[in-house]
Motif scaffolding. Structure first.
Motif, PDB file in Angstrom:
ATOM      1  N   GLY A 288      84.487  25.350 -11.909  1.00 39.18           N
ATOM      2  CA  GLY A 288      83.893  25.354 -12.929  1.00 39.18           C
ATOM      3  C   GLY A 288      82.780  27.305 -12.840  1.00 39.18           C
ATOM      4  O   GLY A 288      83.994  28.167 -12.335  1.00 39.18           O
ATOM      5  N   VAL A 289      81.531  27.035 -13.310  1.00 42.07           N
ATOM      6  CA  VAL A 289      81.367  29.197 -13.348  1.00 42.07           C
ATOM      7  C   VAL A 289      79.840  29.625 -12.031  1.00 42.07           C
ATOM      8  O   VAL A 289      79.390  28.603 -11.942  1.00 42.07           O
ATOM      9  N   ILE A 290      79.999  30.315 -11.145  1.00 40.23           N
ATOM     10  CA  ILE A 290      78.824  30.475 -10.529  1.00 40.23           C
ATOM     11  C   ILE A 290      78.047  31.688 -11.081  1.00 40.23           C
ATOM     12  O   ILE A 290      79.120  32.632 -11.665  1.00 40.23           O
ATOM     13  N   VAL A 291      76.469  31.045 -11.234  1.00 39.95           N
ATOM     14  CA  VAL A 291      75.565  32.584 -11.809  1.00 39.95           C
ATOM     15  C   VAL A 291      75.066  32.742 -11.444  1.00 39.95           C
ATOM     16  O   VAL A 291      74.971  31.897 -10.052  1.00 39.95           O
ATOM     17  N   ILE A 292      74.716  33.782 -11.196  1.00 48.46           N
ATOM     18  CA  ILE A 292      72.918  34.514 -10.476  1.00 48.46           C
ATOM     19  C   ILE A 292      73.579  34.617  -9.232  1.00 48.46           C
ATOM     20  O   ILE A 292      72.681  34.030  -8.889  1.00 48.46           O
ATOM     21  N   ALA A 293      74.330  35.119  -8.558  1.00 51.44           N
ATOM     22  CA  ALA A 293      75.158  35.184  -7.367  1.00 51.44           C
ATOM     23  C   ALA A 293      74.803  36.450  -6.970  1.00 51.44           C
ATOM     24  O   ALA A 293      74.607  37.370  -7.916  1.00 51.44           O
ATOM     25  N   GLU A 299      72.561  33.836  -2.177  1.00 49.87           N
ATOM     26  CA  GLU A 299      71.892  32.905  -2.951  1.00 49.87           C
ATOM     27  C   GLU A 299      73.155  32.829  -4.181  1.00 49.87           C
ATOM     28  O   GLU A 299      73.929  33.544  -5.102  1.00 49.87           O
ATOM     29  N   LEU A 300      73.364  31.457  -5.350  1.00 42.28           N
ATOM     30  CA  LEU A 300      74.553  31.283  -6.416  1.00 42.28           C
ATOM     31  C   LEU A 300      73.939  30.035  -6.861  1.00 42.28           C
ATOM     32  O   LEU A 300      73.212  28.830  -5.709  1.00 42.28           O
ATOM     33  N   SER A 326      70.232  27.759  -5.062  1.00 42.63           N
ATOM     34  CA  SER A 326      69.744  29.172  -5.761  1.00 42.63           C
ATOM     35  C   SER A 326      68.939  30.347  -5.801  1.00 42.63           C
ATOM     36  O   SER A 326      69.013  31.409  -6.359  1.00 42.63           O
ATOM     37  N   SER A 327      67.512  29.819  -4.121  1.00 40.48           N
ATOM     38  CA  SER A 327      67.200  30.232  -3.919  1.00 40.48           C
ATOM     39  C   SER A 327      66.747  30.355  -2.645  1.00 40.48           C
ATOM     40  O   SER A 327      66.949  29.397  -2.030  1.00 40.48           O
TER      41      SER A 327
END
Length: 370
Positions: A288-293, A299-300, A326-327
């Motif tokens: 898939g896709v990793i965002v906000i990394a 963090e990812l 994520s955080s």
């Protein structure tokens, strides 16, 4: 509608005998009844642990009469709030006015379950004369089957847009910050991106939710296009100006020969919510896709597909969003959300992600699972 005069006859609707004051709220958009000048609307409630949808009739919207029986009831689902009830076309690709009924039409019943704060829906048939709605599949009844959104999403409501002939869905995203953090920043929760809603003619069991076309006007510049050959365990970096606001469309083509030859009985009964997230790897996923990394990947947020396959050779695709990393902030909800999603013969595994700072909205297979 700038000046309002409060009606002296309020309240115009009160709970019927046997229904608690707090168990009676959120009337729907009205639709025309079988009699001339008659309007009907439904309102959520419960009897014990059974969620119900009551129906009232009116001709003037100040005097209401409760009809006999209920539109529908599902034991064990608890209080139904924010009930929504509307038609969808099984043949056309446009939305329908709330009062539309007849051949080639199914009706969607949606309820927000107060007990677990989840929005559930089911597709069925509405008998206007009998004031009854019946699900197509009792195993996918409202409250025990499909959800509108498998993430942090609640209290949604649709309306019909006659200008563009579409049904538009609004939803509420309650973020996972602590109450003290909300108080400190001075606001809490956001509204979701509006979505169009259509009947999924390919499956006959699902709705299709897709961001309204106006969202595309927010795109800046030419799209960044990249094609990659993903190897097991690999991460391909895509450089963008800002990772905080993105509209991502991606499709994956799985090697059919390899898929048919693999037996992976270890992950029978796989579930996004009970898995270890994207860190749990098998032969057929995650991809898939990793965002906000961040740069170090401390963090990812991965949004991904996972294909589970049993000894019987049957493959099932799951669509997951993993918040566990994520955080690094304490007191923030960190769950793995998601559900299975039908991927039909000839379809690629496709997703669209809308990334907007603290919110990631994810749509699989054209909005079949969100």
């Amino acid at each position: 509608l700038l000046d309002w005069v409060k009606y002296k006859g309020n309240p115009v609707l009160v709970p019927p005998p046997g229904i608690g004051v707090k168990d009676f709220r959120d009337p729907t958009t009205a639709w025309t009844g079988p009699q001339n000048g008659q309007w009907l609307l439904t309102i959520g409630s419960k009897i014990g642990k059974t969620g119900i949808a009551l129906v009232y009739e009116t001709s003037n919207f100040t005097s209401f009469k409760l009809l006999d029986g209920v539109l529908h009831a599902v034991p064990g689902t608890g209080m139904w709030e924010c009930v929504d009830f509307y038609p969808v076309s099984t043949k056309k690709t446009n939305g329908l006015d709330t009062s539309y009924n007849g051949p080639g039409v199914k009706h969607v019943l949606k309820a927000s379950l107060d007990d677990n704060k989840q929005d559930h829906y089911a597709i069925g048939t509405y008998d206007l004369a009998e004031n009854k709605w019946t699900p197509d599949n009792p195993e996918l009844d409202c409250g025990i089957g499909l959800r509108l959104d498998y993430g942090k999403y609640y209290a949604s409501k649709t309306f019909y847009d006659p200008k563009k002939e579409r049904r538009v869905l609004w939803g509420w995203i309650g973020e996972t910050d602590s109450e003290s953090a909300d108080l400190q920043k001075g606001w809490a929760s956001v509204q979701s991106i509006p979505r169009t809603v259509l009947y999924d003619k390919k499956t006959g069991t699902h709705l299709l939710q897709w961001p309204v076309e106006e969202i595309e006007s927010l795109r800046a510049g030419d799209p960044i296009v990249k094609e990659v050959d993903l190897q097991p365990g690999s991460i391909e970096l895509l450089r963008v100006d800002s990772a905080a606001e993105l509209d991502i469309e991606v499709s994956f083509e799985v090697d059919k020969v390899a898929l048919q030859g693999i037996i992976e009985a270890d992950h029978v009964g796989f579930s996004c919510s009970t898995s270890e997230g994207a860190a749990s790897r098998g032969i057929l996923g995650p991809f898939g896709v990793i965002v906000i990394a961040d740069q170090t990947l401390s963090e990812l947020t991965p949004v991904y597909f996972y294909i589970s396959k049993g000894a019987d050779g049957r493959a099932e695709t799951h669509f997951c969003a993993d918040q566990t990393r994520s955080s690094e902030a304490p007191g923030v909800g960190k769950q793995v959300y998601g559900s299975s999603v039908p991927v039909l013969d000839g379809e690629k595994h496709s997703m669209r992600l809308l990334v907007d700072h603290s919110i990631v909205e994810s749509f699989a297979q054209g909005g079949r699972t969100v």
